[in-house]
Design an enzyme around this catalytic site. Sequence first.
Site, PDB file in Angstrom:
ATOM      1  CB  ILE A   1      -0.920  -0.009   1.227  1.00 10.32           C
ATOM      2  CG1 ILE A   1      -1.767  -1.299   1.234  1.00 10.32           C
ATOM      3  CG2 ILE A   1      -1.828   1.214   1.234  1.00 10.32           C
ATOM      4  CD1 ILE A   1      -2.452  -1.569   2.553  1.00 10.32           C
TER       5      ILE A   1
ATOM      6  CB  THR B   1       3.465  11.974   0.695  1.00  7.71           C
ATOM      7  OG1 THR B   1       3.692  10.627   1.141  1.00  7.71           O
ATOM      8  CG2 THR B   1       2.400  12.618   1.565  1.00  7.71           C
TER       9      THR B   1
ATOM     10  CB  CYS C   1       7.424  10.383   6.965  1.00  9.07           C
ATOM     11  SG  CYS C   1       8.482   9.177   6.143  1.00  9.07           S
TER      12      CYS C   1
END
Length: 472
Positions: free
Chosen positions: A135, A139, A271
């Site tokens: 998955i 971003t 992130c």
Amino acid sequence: MNLANVEMEKLVAAVVKEVLKSSGTSSPNAYGVFDCIVRAVEDASLAQKQLMTFSLEKRAEFITAMREAALAHAEFLAEMAVKETGMGRVADKIIKNRLAALKTPGTEDLKTEAYTGDRGLTIVEMAPFGVIGAITPVTNPAATIINNSIGMIAAGNSVVFCPHPSARDTSLKTVEILNKAIISRGGPQDILCTIKEPSLKAVQELMNHPKVNLLVATGGPDVVRAVLSSGKKAIGAGAGNPPVVVDETADIEKAAKDIVDGGTFDNNLPCIAEKSIIVVGSVADLLLANMQKHGAYLIQGTHLRDLEKLVLQEKIVEPGKSKYVPSKQYVGKDARYILEKIGIRAGEEIRGIVALVEAHHPFVMVELMMPILPLVQVKNIDEAIALAVKVEHGNRHTAIMHSKNVDHMTRFAKAIQTTIFVKNAPSYAGIGVGGEGFTTFTIAGPTGEGLTSARTFTRQRRCVLVDALSIV
């Protein structure tokens, strides 16, 4: 590789191709894009079996072809991603796509261990799981698929991707490009698969399919929780909220530039990017002045309140209880675009926004994924470390520090326990941009694998031969 092996691989490839054709499960456009998850997994399973008939040397050729194709299309995929998602910066996405192509480990990452002694020989090899369900996020759509594909195929797996719906076109195009590259070197037709219309239902079908042996989720906490509750082996790369600590010993001008560079890279979508700044008060003014010098716009007063109203939404969690979440329409947007929405016209040199706030401010505690950097002043390094640990929320993802005091860096590293700890550099050095080491866009903090690579996507198999082959 000898001639006999070459002819055998050609024969196997031809046979499997006919099997796929006769089974009626070939992908509609021959490049891995399917109408439904069931067909995608079935074809991926057949393709994985075919992959295992090829030598490791041949598998490395497929990886080389994928790298070349990813590099050739890096700019195209970056432009496509920004246009489709409305997030990030093309120049930075090009860097990420190239990084994934060049610095993702391939088959060289797979190492065999051997034990010998009086009782014979034991070897431990890295074997594939089989079919991986992956998955991927909105971003970093192209970069994550390039990175995952190289590592997972190098390990001998096939992959079924379920991309974020908002990055559908970019994700499908990336899978198509990589599949064409594999096929061009004589590789399996559907070693990489995806779904034409990604959805929550498709994700659930992928997680529940009996032929999916491993799940890998790169995204927010909700998707990670979902794969961890699936009952299958799962690797989760979840959210982070990386703080950067600056103490009084730091090279302040360099720290300021590094923080702006890291915190505005791809408009703060990664992130690993700096999400908040915690600075010892004695050097706060100097840091702030240098950040402005390097492209940060200082916002305060009524404009700060306007910015809060613009980029934050209050979400009701339960009766009488609410929390702040970022406004999705501003995630990954340019700093100048955000400033214009509150009536500020900034110069072209502006790449980020810096806001002076208190420690409890939502900008500090909520991962915005916008080029907005809240700055909090503290009295000393003890307060800085304590606040940084609180701000990181126990994600164990990434932390950054600017300091020349080894004791301070050591104390912070031990206190925060993050997977990545970057010292005296922009955050992106932690994934190989301007720093040493390989790259990944799947950083598995929640499940503990850390920076994933080909070996992460393998399972150990032990082969034991007793009282033989010991030559000493």
